[in-house]
Design an enzyme around this catalytic site. Structure first.
Site, PDB file in Angstrom:
ATOM      1  NE  ARG A 224       7.434 -11.516 -21.916  1.00 39.31           N
ATOM      2  CZ  ARG A 224       8.015 -12.287 -21.001  1.00 39.31           C
ATOM      3  NH1 ARG A 224       9.332 -12.360 -20.923  1.00 39.31           N
ATOM      4  NH2 ARG A 224       7.292 -13.006 -20.167  1.00 39.31           N
ATOM      5  CG  HIS A 272      13.187 -15.608 -23.521  1.00 43.39           C
ATOM      6  ND1 HIS A 272      12.034 -15.070 -24.021  1.00 43.39           N
ATOM      7  CD2 HIS A 272      13.054 -15.509 -22.165  1.00 43.39           C
ATOM      8  CE1 HIS A 272      11.244 -14.688 -23.031  1.00 43.39           C
ATOM      9  NE2 HIS A 272      11.858 -14.942 -21.882  1.00 43.39           N
TER      10      HIS A 272
HETATM   11  C1  GLV Z   1      10.235 -15.289 -18.746  1.00 43.74           C
HETATM   12  O1  GLV Z   1      10.383 -14.618 -19.698  1.00 43.74           O
HETATM   13  C2  GLV Z   1       9.223 -15.102 -17.744  1.00 43.74           C
HETATM   14  O2  GLV Z   1       8.240 -14.377 -17.973  1.00 43.74           O
HETATM   15  O3  GLV Z   1       9.357 -15.695 -16.661  1.00 43.74           O
END
Ligand code: GLV
Length: 309
Positions: A224, A272
């Protein structure tokens, strides 16, 4: 029987179709057009605005659309008493494994340096050691971390993992607990962060941690954004303490156009996408949990809200 669906990816109809395959009488309402909130019994969501879930008075369970749940637990009004699950899915793990292998290989084989050389038309070799002599370290040995560790070990890398507790994976050295973090870092030439985001792991990728890695180490953050102290990364790259960084996650997403990470030559950015929940496999797991909720049974992949994962 109604479910509220909220995603940041534009595929609500696909999710509706997949969920209805397994629970035909489920009415899937896409947030924010959810009609009467009192009719909503289930919530399947990613990054709800704070305070929103607390408005559903008849909610029976919450299912995170992703493996991580920090985006929901950050809500001070999150209904912590309700059954709550996250995604644990072989396809999600498989995609993350692909991402980690791809980028570990890039670091191992000096792709960042060759990209820079190509821009300058420079022909210069860098000597990559055998994989067996390359030490890769995975921070966070949950589902995703263990999957990536196994694949890297299969490719011959010298792989270690660090987590809260001891893990037994054939051929992967396990370091655990705060006491062993320093030793883990000292041997790690390519560091991959796949930790859950909790108050304990926030800001873990900082100047002090970088200084404990061997000089020239590479880092990959697919955990993250708040794991990384943004201001500490560029000085570590510019001084040569780190050779390169691959980042998939950011404090603010989308990463603002004027953020210095975009144009740093030693940073590679992906938006992401390391692993994405795929309706074709995840809807089946969610459906199973809807049926379990209806029957009053414990959820699969239940989240421990106190641990935060
Ligand atoms: C993506 O970031 C997830 O948490 O699956």
């Amino acid at each position: 029987m109604a479910l509220m669906f909220k995603s940041n990816i534009d595929r609500p109809d696909w999710w509706r179709r997949e969920l209805n395959k397994y629970v035909p009488d489920l009415e899937v309402r896409i947030w924010p057009d959810i009609g009467d909130p009192d009719e909503i019994e289930y919530a399947l969501c990613w990054k709800m605005p704070h305070g929103e879930l607390a408005k559903f008075r008849n909610l029976r369970a919450i299912y995170s659309l992703g493996a991580g749940v920090d985006h929901l637990l950050a809500d001070p009004d999150f209904p912590r008493h309700l059954p709550f699950s996250r995604v644990v899915d072989p396809n999600l793990t498989g995609r993350m494994t692909e991402y980690v292998v791809q980028h570990v290989l890039n670091h191992h084989r000096f792709c960042h340096a060759y990209d820079a050389q190509q821009r300058e038309h420079v022909w210069k070799e860098h000597f990559a050691p055998f994989a067996t002599e390359r030490k890769v370290g995975i921070l966070g040995m949950g589902e995703l971390g263990s999957g990536a560790a196994r694949a890297l070990q299969f490719l011959g890398f010298d792989v270690a993992g660090w987590s809260k507790s001891l893990k037994n994976i054939d051929g992967v050295t396990s370091f655990f607990g705060d006491d062993q973090l320093k030793a883990f870092l000292a041997r790690t030439e390519i560091l991959v962060c796949l930790l859950p985001l909790t108050p304990e792991t926030e800001n873990i990728l900082n100047r002090d941690l970088f200084a404990k890695l061997p000089e020239g180490a590479g880092i990959i953050n697919a955990g993250r954004g708040p794991h990384l102290v943004d201001e500490d990364l560029i000085p570590a790259l510019d001084s040569g303490q780190l050779s390169a960084a691959t980042l998939d996650v950011f404090r603010t997403e989308p990463l603002p156009a004027d953020h210095p990470f975009w144009s740093h030559p030693k940073i590679r950015i992906t938006p992401h996408v390391a692993s994405i929940s795929d309706p074709a496999s995840v809807a089946r797991l969610v459906a199973e949990n809807i049926i379990r909720t209806k029957n009053g049974e414990p959820l699969l992949n239940a989240v421990d809200v106190n641990k935060g994962y």
